[in-house]
Design a protein around this motif. Structure first.
Motif, PDB file in Angstrom:
ATOM      1  N   TYR A  74     -27.112  22.921 -41.455  1.00  0.00           N
ATOM      2  CA  TYR A  74     -26.600  23.774 -42.530  1.00  0.00           C
ATOM      3  C   TYR A  74     -26.962  23.148 -43.865  1.00  0.00           C
ATOM      4  O   TYR A  74     -27.101  21.934 -43.974  1.00  0.00           O
ATOM      5  N   GLU A  75     -27.120  24.000 -44.873  1.00  0.00           N
ATOM      6  CA  GLU A  75     -27.442  23.551 -46.223  1.00  0.00           C
ATOM      7  C   GLU A  75     -26.217  23.723 -47.118  1.00  0.00           C
ATOM      8  O   GLU A  75     -25.566  24.766 -47.099  1.00  0.00           O
ATOM      9  N   ILE A  76     -25.918  22.688 -47.899  1.00  0.00           N
ATOM     10  CA  ILE A  76     -24.856  22.747 -48.896  1.00  0.00           C
ATOM     11  C   ILE A  76     -25.467  23.344 -50.164  1.00  0.00           C
ATOM     12  O   ILE A  76     -26.485  22.862 -50.662  1.00  0.00           O
ATOM     13  N   VAL A  77     -24.834  24.388 -50.677  1.00  0.00           N
ATOM     14  CA  VAL A  77     -25.302  25.035 -51.907  1.00  0.00           C
ATOM     15  C   VAL A  77     -24.094  25.408 -52.765  1.00  0.00           C
ATOM     16  O   VAL A  77     -22.958  25.401 -52.301  1.00  0.00           O
ATOM     17  N   ARG A  78     -24.355  25.730 -53.987  1.00  0.00           N
ATOM     18  CA  ARG A  78     -23.371  26.276 -54.935  1.00  0.00           C
ATOM     19  C   ARG A  78     -22.165  25.382 -55.169  1.00  0.00           C
ATOM     20  O   ARG A  78     -21.074  25.865 -55.467  1.00  0.00           O
ATOM     21  N   MET A  79     -22.381  24.055 -55.069  1.00  0.00           N
ATOM     22  CA  MET A  79     -21.323  23.104 -55.428  1.00  0.00           C
ATOM     23  C   MET A  79     -21.189  23.116 -56.942  1.00  0.00           C
ATOM     24  O   MET A  79     -22.140  22.836 -57.664  1.00  0.00           O
ATOM     25  N   SER A  80     -20.021  23.467 -57.407  1.00  0.00           N
ATOM     26  CA  SER A  80     -19.782  23.500 -58.838  1.00  0.00           C
ATOM     27  C   SER A  80     -18.302  23.246 -59.099  1.00  0.00           C
ATOM     28  O   SER A  80     -17.450  23.751 -58.373  1.00  0.00           O
ATOM     29  N   VAL A  81     -18.024  22.447 -60.116  1.00  0.00           N
ATOM     30  CA  VAL A  81     -16.644  22.167 -60.526  1.00  0.00           C
ATOM     31  C   VAL A  81     -16.531  22.525 -62.002  1.00  0.00           C
ATOM     32  O   VAL A  81     -17.395  22.156 -62.805  1.00  0.00           O
ATOM     33  N   ARG A  82     -15.490  23.262 -62.335  1.00  0.00           N
ATOM     34  CA  ARG A  82     -15.271  23.652 -63.728  1.00  0.00           C
ATOM     35  C   ARG A  82     -15.260  22.406 -64.614  1.00  0.00           C
ATOM     36  O   ARG A  82     -14.670  21.390 -64.266  1.00  0.00           O
ATOM     37  N   ALA A  83     -15.907  22.465 -65.764  1.00  0.00           N
ATOM     38  CA  ALA A  83     -16.119  21.297 -66.627  1.00  0.00           C
ATOM     39  C   ALA A  83     -14.834  20.536 -66.934  1.00  0.00           C
ATOM     40  O   ALA A  83     -14.811  19.304 -66.874  1.00  0.00           O
ATOM     41  N   ASP A  84     -13.751  21.240 -67.231  1.00  0.00           N
ATOM     42  CA  ASP A  84     -12.513  20.553 -67.599  1.00  0.00           C
ATOM     43  C   ASP A  84     -11.763  19.963 -66.403  1.00  0.00           C
ATOM     44  O   ASP A  84     -10.753  19.288 -66.579  1.00  0.00           O
ATOM     45  N   MET A  85     -12.277  20.183 -65.185  1.00  0.00           N
ATOM     46  CA  MET A  85     -11.608  19.693 -63.971  1.00  0.00           C
ATOM     47  C   MET A  85     -12.431  18.631 -63.243  1.00  0.00           C
ATOM     48  O   MET A  85     -12.053  18.202 -62.155  1.00  0.00           O
ATOM     49  N   ARG A  86     -13.528  18.198 -63.840  1.00  0.00           N
ATOM     50  CA  ARG A  86     -14.380  17.195 -63.181  1.00  0.00           C
ATOM     51  C   ARG A  86     -13.715  15.832 -63.184  1.00  0.00           C
ATOM     52  O   ARG A  86     -12.809  15.562 -63.965  1.00  0.00           O
ATOM     53  N   SER A  87     -14.172  14.975 -62.281  1.00  0.00           N
ATOM     54  CA  SER A  87     -13.680  13.599 -62.121  1.00  0.00           C
ATOM     55  C   SER A  87     -12.219  13.548 -61.682  1.00  0.00           C
ATOM     56  O   SER A  87     -11.505  12.612 -61.983  1.00  0.00           O
ATOM     57  N   LYS A  88     -11.791  14.560 -60.938  1.00  0.00           N
ATOM     58  CA  LYS A  88     -10.431  14.592 -60.407  1.00  0.00           C
ATOM     59  C   LYS A  88     -10.435  14.647 -58.882  1.00  0.00           C
ATOM     60  O   LYS A  88      -9.408  14.892 -58.265  1.00  0.00           O
ATOM     61  N   GLY A  89     -11.618  14.473 -58.262  1.00  0.00           N
ATOM     62  CA  GLY A  89     -11.720  14.489 -56.807  1.00  0.00           C
ATOM     63  C   GLY A  89     -11.903  15.860 -56.193  1.00  0.00           C
ATOM     64  O   GLY A  89     -11.956  15.985 -54.971  1.00  0.00           O
ATOM     65  N   LEU A  90     -12.023  16.901 -57.014  1.00  0.00           N
ATOM     66  CA  LEU A  90     -12.144  18.256 -56.476  1.00  0.00           C
ATOM     67  C   LEU A  90     -13.482  18.473 -55.772  1.00  0.00           C
ATOM     68  O   LEU A  90     -13.532  19.124 -54.718  1.00  0.00           O
ATOM     69  N   GLY A  91     -14.550  17.953 -56.339  1.00  0.00           N
ATOM     70  CA  GLY A  91     -15.864  18.070 -55.702  1.00  0.00           C
ATOM     71  C   GLY A  91     -15.880  17.370 -54.354  1.00  0.00           C
ATOM     72  O   GLY A  91     -16.420  17.888 -53.376  1.00  0.00           O
TER      73      GLY A  91
END
Length: 161
Positions: A74-91
């Motif tokens: 399987y291919e991982i695609v469309r990984m995106s985290v809203r700019a104001d929520m980055r570096s919080k472990g959501l990705g």
């Protein structure tokens, strides 16, 4: 954060999040390069291709998808985290969810690609156990062999919140 399969009502908000990430990185968006997010529910059918959103009480904060890429890949695609929520472990949480989804679909390998200039993304995937298997002047190509059973996740993978 609750992770769930995307619903038709969430498609526009998810599309905006992904495209804003591109605009931030590139300064522009070429709509012809992203046909899958024009009609997410058609491209991600929930059988072989799966699109997920991570949301909190304020709305969608991240996206990610897996697409069948071969018999057991399987291919991982469309990984995106809203700019104001980055570096919080959501990705990282979304990536684990995508890995578990792929395992449940009997995948033994994940692949993905990212822009060479996105050093934070390159580092993120390396830290997450992906290895670079190829490159060209603009892209790195990664893979990860999946081992062990799926993790039991505290996030929801239901179709409704």
């Amino acid at each position: 954060m609750d992770i769930s399969r995307i619903t038709p009502e969430e498609c526009e908000e998810a599309k905006i999040l992904v495209l804003e990430g591109f605009r931030e990185r590139f300064g522009w968006i070429d709509d012809t390069l992203n046909p899958d997010i024009k009609d997410i529910t058609r491209h991600y059918d929930g059988v072989e291709n799966h699109f997920f959103v991570g949301a909190d009480e304020k709305g969608i904060v991240c996206t990610g998808a897996v697409k069948k890429h071969g018999a057991s890949t399987y291919e991982i695609v469309r990984m995106s985290v809203r700019a104001d929520m980055r570096s919080k472990g959501l990705g990282r949480t979304m990536l684990r969810h995508l890995e578990d989804t792929a395992k449940s679909l009997k995948a033994v390998k994940l692949v993905l690609e990212t822009n060479r200039a996105w050093e934070d993304a390159v580092g993120f995937y390396k830290r997450s156990g992906f290895i670079i298997t190829g490159e060209n002047e603009s892209r790195f190509y990664f893979e990860k062999v999946l081992t062990g059973p799926s993790r039991t996740s505290s996030v929801s993978s239901s179709s409704h919140r």
